[in-house]
Design a protein around this motif. Structure first.
Motif, PDB file in Angstrom:
ATOM      1  N   UNK A   3       0.827  -1.214   0.000  1.00 38.44           N
ATOM      2  CA  UNK A   3       0.000   0.000   0.000  1.00 38.44           C
ATOM      3  C   UNK A   3       0.858   1.260   0.000  1.00 38.44           C
ATOM      4  N   UNK A   4       1.939   1.217   0.753  1.00 38.57           N
ATOM      5  CA  UNK A   4       2.833   2.369   0.816  1.00 38.57           C
ATOM      6  C   UNK A   4       3.457   2.638  -0.548  1.00 38.57           C
ATOM      7  N   UNK A   5       3.888   1.551  -1.235  1.00 42.72           N
ATOM      8  CA  UNK A   5       4.491   1.709  -2.558  1.00 42.72           C
ATOM      9  C   UNK A   5       3.490   2.294  -3.546  1.00 42.72           C
ATOM     10  N   UNK A   6       2.250   1.779  -3.495  1.00 38.92           N
ATOM     11  CA  UNK A   6       1.222   2.274  -4.416  1.00 38.92           C
ATOM     12  C   UNK A   6       0.938   3.751  -4.159  1.00 38.92           C
ATOM     13  N   UNK A   7       0.849   4.145  -2.886  1.00 37.16           N
ATOM     14  CA  UNK A   7       0.603   5.550  -2.563  1.00 37.16           C
ATOM     15  C   UNK A   7       1.729   6.445  -3.067  1.00 37.16           C
ATOM     16  N   UNK A   8       2.965   5.992  -2.897  1.00 34.19           N
ATOM     17  CA  UNK A   8       4.098   6.798  -3.352  1.00 34.19           C
ATOM     18  C   UNK A   8       4.114   6.934  -4.874  1.00 34.19           C
ATOM     19  N   UNK A   9       3.792   5.855  -5.580  1.00 32.72           N
ATOM     20  CA  UNK A   9       3.770   5.907  -7.042  1.00 32.72           C
ATOM     21  C   UNK A   9       2.665   6.838  -7.522  1.00 32.72           C
ATOM     22  N   UNK A  10       1.484   6.753  -6.893  1.00 38.57           N
ATOM     23  CA  UNK A  10       0.389   7.647  -7.271  1.00 38.57           C
ATOM     24  C   UNK A  10       0.733   9.103  -6.993  1.00 38.57           C
ATOM     25  N   UNK A  11       1.507   9.336  -5.931  1.00 43.31           N
ATOM     26  CA  UNK A  11       1.909  10.710  -5.608  1.00 43.31           C
ATOM     27  C   UNK A  11       2.877  11.276  -6.645  1.00 43.31           C
ATOM     28  N   UNK A  12       3.546  10.395  -7.380  1.00 43.76           N
ATOM     29  CA  UNK A  12       4.496  10.853  -8.390  1.00 43.76           C
ATOM     30  C   UNK A  12       3.808  11.313  -9.671  1.00 43.76           C
ATOM     31  N   UNK A  13       2.565  10.866  -9.893  1.00 43.21           N
ATOM     32  CA  UNK A  13       1.881  11.189 -11.147  1.00 43.21           C
ATOM     33  C   UNK A  13       1.719  12.698 -11.345  1.00 43.21           C
ATOM     34  N   UNK A  14       1.233  13.479 -10.355  1.00 45.78           N
ATOM     35  CA  UNK A  14       1.152  14.941 -10.560  1.00 45.78           C
ATOM     36  C   UNK A  14       2.509  15.573 -10.839  1.00 45.78           C
ATOM     37  N   UNK A  15       3.557  15.067 -10.191  1.00 40.85           N
ATOM     38  CA  UNK A  15       4.899  15.612 -10.429  1.00 40.85           C
ATOM     39  C   UNK A  15       5.297  15.416 -11.886  1.00 40.85           C
ATOM     40  N   UNK A  16       5.066  14.234 -12.411  1.00 38.71           N
ATOM     41  CA  UNK A  16       5.444  13.943 -13.794  1.00 38.71           C
ATOM     42  C   UNK A  16       4.613  14.758 -14.782  1.00 38.71           C
ATOM     43  N   UNK A  17       3.359  14.991 -14.460  1.00 40.28           N
ATOM     44  CA  UNK A  17       2.518  15.805 -15.346  1.00 40.28           C
ATOM     45  C   UNK A  17       3.036  17.239 -15.394  1.00 40.28           C
ATOM     46  N   UNK A  18       3.369  17.787 -14.227  1.00 40.57           N
ATOM     47  CA  UNK A  18       3.909  19.156 -14.182  1.00 40.57           C
ATOM     48  C   UNK A  18       5.229  19.228 -14.956  1.00 40.57           C
TER      49      UNK A  18
END
Length: 317
Positions: A3-18
């Motif tokens: 769950x922690x890994x999934x949360x961290x990966x999802x948190x990276x999506x806005x960064x990559x979009x920006x």
């Protein structure tokens, strides 16, 4: 943990979009026309306009971004008109030399930094500590490309121990591969060694003040056992953070050193693409390097839990 890994990966999506938006806008605002560079000075306006239309460069900026971003969602980084290859293919062809150089540089930096950082902490306040601190500041202050030129002058030109420049893949033999990477690896690793060494010294000194260190001393444990088994282990989290950031910096920031030593890595790819105004290659390469950097930070965060069980408990893993 999952769950922690999934949360961290999802948190990276806005960064990559920006990052994708910023990289695209920077390339769009950069002066120069890739089509004019591709066709040369003798190309007519009609030919340039036709090629621009075929490549979609005459579309409004929002349409160009939408088409490019739509390709990113399916793993298509675009097509390089100069290499006549997909950008993903060009990127991974240049990734190997950069990763090899980064790993070699990081190993040099870690060995130097941990050895002398701990030694400086053990000799706190002495002339040895002051000397090592001065050397670490010099290592941080001297630019990597300048250090590289000094190393070439000494070890390649004067002593003739190592090659001046160039690159040989590992398929040509491990020793030959390392000989060509040694000078640029030292040039890059010196700055990172200075940063890691200063963090190692300060972290170990901070831990040495802890009550359990005093308890270990009262039990009669040897100085080396206290320093390496107890102090360094518990001081390693901030050191690991610096190591992770420095490794990301080595991969993403080796452009000048790769150019000086003529290493066909990502840095040289970016420099050549900028000179050619190959915007598609620049956009795809920078985006991929950003993805690598953020995932390196994710790996460092996961290693926290491996090194210190208290991190796993606090995150409910």
């Amino acid at each position: 943990m999952l769950n922690y890994i999934i949360k961290r990966i999802l948190a990276l999506i806005p960064v990559l979009i920006v990052v994708a938006v910023v990289v695209f806008l920077l390339m769009y605002l950069t002066p120069g026309d890739p089509v004019s560079v591709l066709l040369g000075d003798e190309a007519t306006e009609e030919t340039i306009a036709q090629v621009r239309h075929e490549l979609g460069y005459d579309l409004p900026i929002y349409e160009q971004f939408f088409n490019w971003f739509k390709g990113l969602l399916v793993g298509d980084l675009g097509f390089s008109i100069f290499y006549d290859l997909p950008v993903s293919t060009v990127f991974f062809e240049h990734l190997g030399p950069t990763v090899a150089l980064a790993i070699y540089s990081q190993l040099i930096a870690i060995v130097i930094a941990l050895t002398f950082g701990v030694f400086a902490a053990k000799k706190r306040g002495t002339w040895i500590d002051n000397t090592l601190s001065t050397v670490s500041v010099l290592g941080i202050s001297i630019p990597s490309f300048l250090m590289g030129l000094f190393l070439v002058l000494l070890f390649a030109v004067q002593l003739k121990w190592l090659p001046v420049a160039g690159y040989k893949p590992i398929e040509d033999g491990l020793i030959t591969h390392l000989r060509y990477l040694t000078l640029p690896a030292i040039a890059l690793g010196t700055m990172q060694a200075g940063l890691i060494m200063r963090m190692t010294r300060s972290s170990v000194l901070e831990v040495m003040k802890a009550p359990y260190i005093k308890t270990a001393k009262s039990k009669g444990l040897s100085e080396n056992s206290i320093t390496y088994k107890h102090a360094l282990k518990n001081a390693f989290l901030p050191i690991l953070t610096v190591i992770g950031e420095s490794f990301g910096a080595l991969i993403t920031g080796a452009a000048v050193v790769e150019t000086v030593f003529n290493i066909p890595g990502l840095g040289q790819l970016i420099v050549n693409s900028i000179e050619r105004r190959d915007f598609i290659t620049i956009q795809g390469s920078i985006l991929m390097m950003t993805v690598m950097y953020v995932f390196l930070n994710l790996i460092v965060d996961l290693l926290y839990g491996v090194i210190d069980p208290r991190v796993r408990i606090s995150q409910g893993k």
